[in-house]
Scaffold this motif. Structure first.
Motif, short mmCIF file in Angstrom:
data_model
loop_
_atom_site.label_atom_id
_atom_site.label_comp_id
_atom_site.label_asym_id
_atom_site.label_seq_id
_atom_site.Cartn_x
_atom_site.Cartn_y
_atom_site.Cartn_z
N LEU A 20 0.83 -1.20 0.00
CA LEU A 20 0.00 0.00 0.00
C LEU A 20 0.87 1.26 0.00
CD1 LEU A 20 -2.66 -1.16 2.63
CD2 LEU A 20 -2.84 -1.25 0.14
N VAL B 122 -4.87 5.20 0.56
CA VAL B 122 -4.72 3.85 1.08
C VAL B 122 -5.91 2.98 0.67
CG1 VAL B 122 -4.61 2.46 3.19
CG2 VAL B 122 -3.27 4.56 3.02
N MET C 121 -6.30 -0.40 -1.55
CA MET C 121 -6.94 -1.61 -1.03
C MET C 121 -7.96 -2.16 -2.01
SD MET C 121 -7.37 -0.67 3.03
CE MET C 121 -8.21 -2.19 3.39
N THR D 173 -6.09 -4.04 -4.43
CA THR D 173 -5.66 -5.31 -3.85
C THR D 173 -6.75 -6.37 -4.01
OG1 THR D 173 -4.26 -4.13 -2.26
CG2 THR D 173 -4.83 -6.41 -1.74
N ALA E 292 -2.02 -7.23 1.93
CA ALA E 292 -1.56 -5.89 1.57
C ALA E 292 -0.67 -5.37 2.67
CB ALA E 292 -2.75 -4.95 1.36
#
Length: 290
Positions: free
Chosen positions: A96, A118, A122, A125, A133
């Motif tokens: 991240l 962030v 995510m 991800t 992550a």
């Protein structure tokens, strides 16, 4: 331990590990000057079964920069192309964003942008099917060591990201470096107390740890005692984190300075000992070359 020795030892160790403790060698796409496409291809061509990608930065080859992508600026055609390129890797993790972020900032707009960066990463991800992550736990300016208690807002933010990660199908793995002690770092996860939040052990992020600086004077870093003390700290972290250890970043350390992220040429990190510790806790995450 040098590169060839590490690969032999690690491969033998992984093959002999219990089936439920399947460690995988991985490589990070943080390759200076590479495009994202070329970095992923390099990881595949080198035979790594797992990979760590970076949902931050730009995908084009840029001098002195690591390749990556900002998910909200990454068109669907590019997303699909990367997803196709990642097929065949047995596991994917992400790192991240952290540069320039302050999700505890007193400036509401800076805080909002930091949290959004962030959380966008995510979402990337989850989109690419990653299992974990890596998060840099933010250093608090008024508590640089990370002594407890940490602010409820800080802990709640990470718990909230744990909830989001669970919803998206992966786990958060906060990287060693803050809090800056074995007791503080392991206790950090007890304070958070979230099943989807655990640790990434970076083998070179412990040089400022309180237990280590208490044992080793600056002029003793390269001594056998100094090197042993550093390896003791890494193994204590493995043993005490146990099932909360989700991910590892591996590389070598320059003995005189303790500078990290060096090629495996110094033999500073005692990898046979570290791998033995990982097998004892049935570690089943990645060993990511950084």
């Amino acid at each position: 331990m040098l590169r060839r020795q590490f690969l032999f030892t690690a491969t033998a160790g992984l093959l002999n590990a219990a089936p439920r403790a399947q460690m995988l060698l991985a490589a990070n796409t943080a390759m200076l000057g590479f495009s994202l496409t070329d970095a992923v291809k390099a990881c595949r061509d080198l035979g790594f079964p797992a990979i760590e990608i970076q949902p931050m930065g730009v995908p084009e080859a840029t001098p002195n920069k690591f390749p990556g992508f900002a998910f909200d600026q990454f068109p669907e055609t590019a997303r699909q192309a990367l997803k196709q390129q990642l097929r065949g890797f047995r596991r994917i993790t992400t790192h991240l964003p952290y540069t320039g972020l302050d999700w505890m900032s007193p400036d509401p707009e800076h805080k909002r942008r930091s949290i959004a960066a962030v959380e966008e990463a995510m979402r990337a991800t989850g989109y690419f099917g990653a299992s974990a992550a890596v998060l840099h736990a933010q250093v608090l300016k008024d508590n640089p060591i990370g002594d407890p208690p940490l602010p409820n807002e800080y802990l709640d933010r990470i718990r909230g990201w744990g909830d989001l990660a669970r919803k998206l199908g992966f786990r958060i793995a906060a990287e060693t470096g803050y809090p800056r002690s074995v007791a503080g770092f392991t206790g950090f996860f007890e304070m958070i107390n979230h099943p989807n939040v655990g640790a990434t052990l970076d083998v070179g992020h412990q040089k400022g740890y309180r237990e280590l600086t208490a044992r080793v004077k600056p002029d003793q870093k390269a001594s056998p005692e100094g090197i042993r003390a550093y390896n003791d700290i890494n193994n204590q972290l493995v043993e005490q984190l146990g099932p909360r250890l989700f991910n590892l970043h591996i590389h070598d350390i320059q003995p005189d300075s303790w500078d990290e992220h060096k090629p495996l040429i110094h033999g500073f990190v005692d990898y046979p000992r570290l791998l033995a510790s990982l097998r004892k806790i049935n570690y089943d995450g990645c060993l990511v070359f950084e």
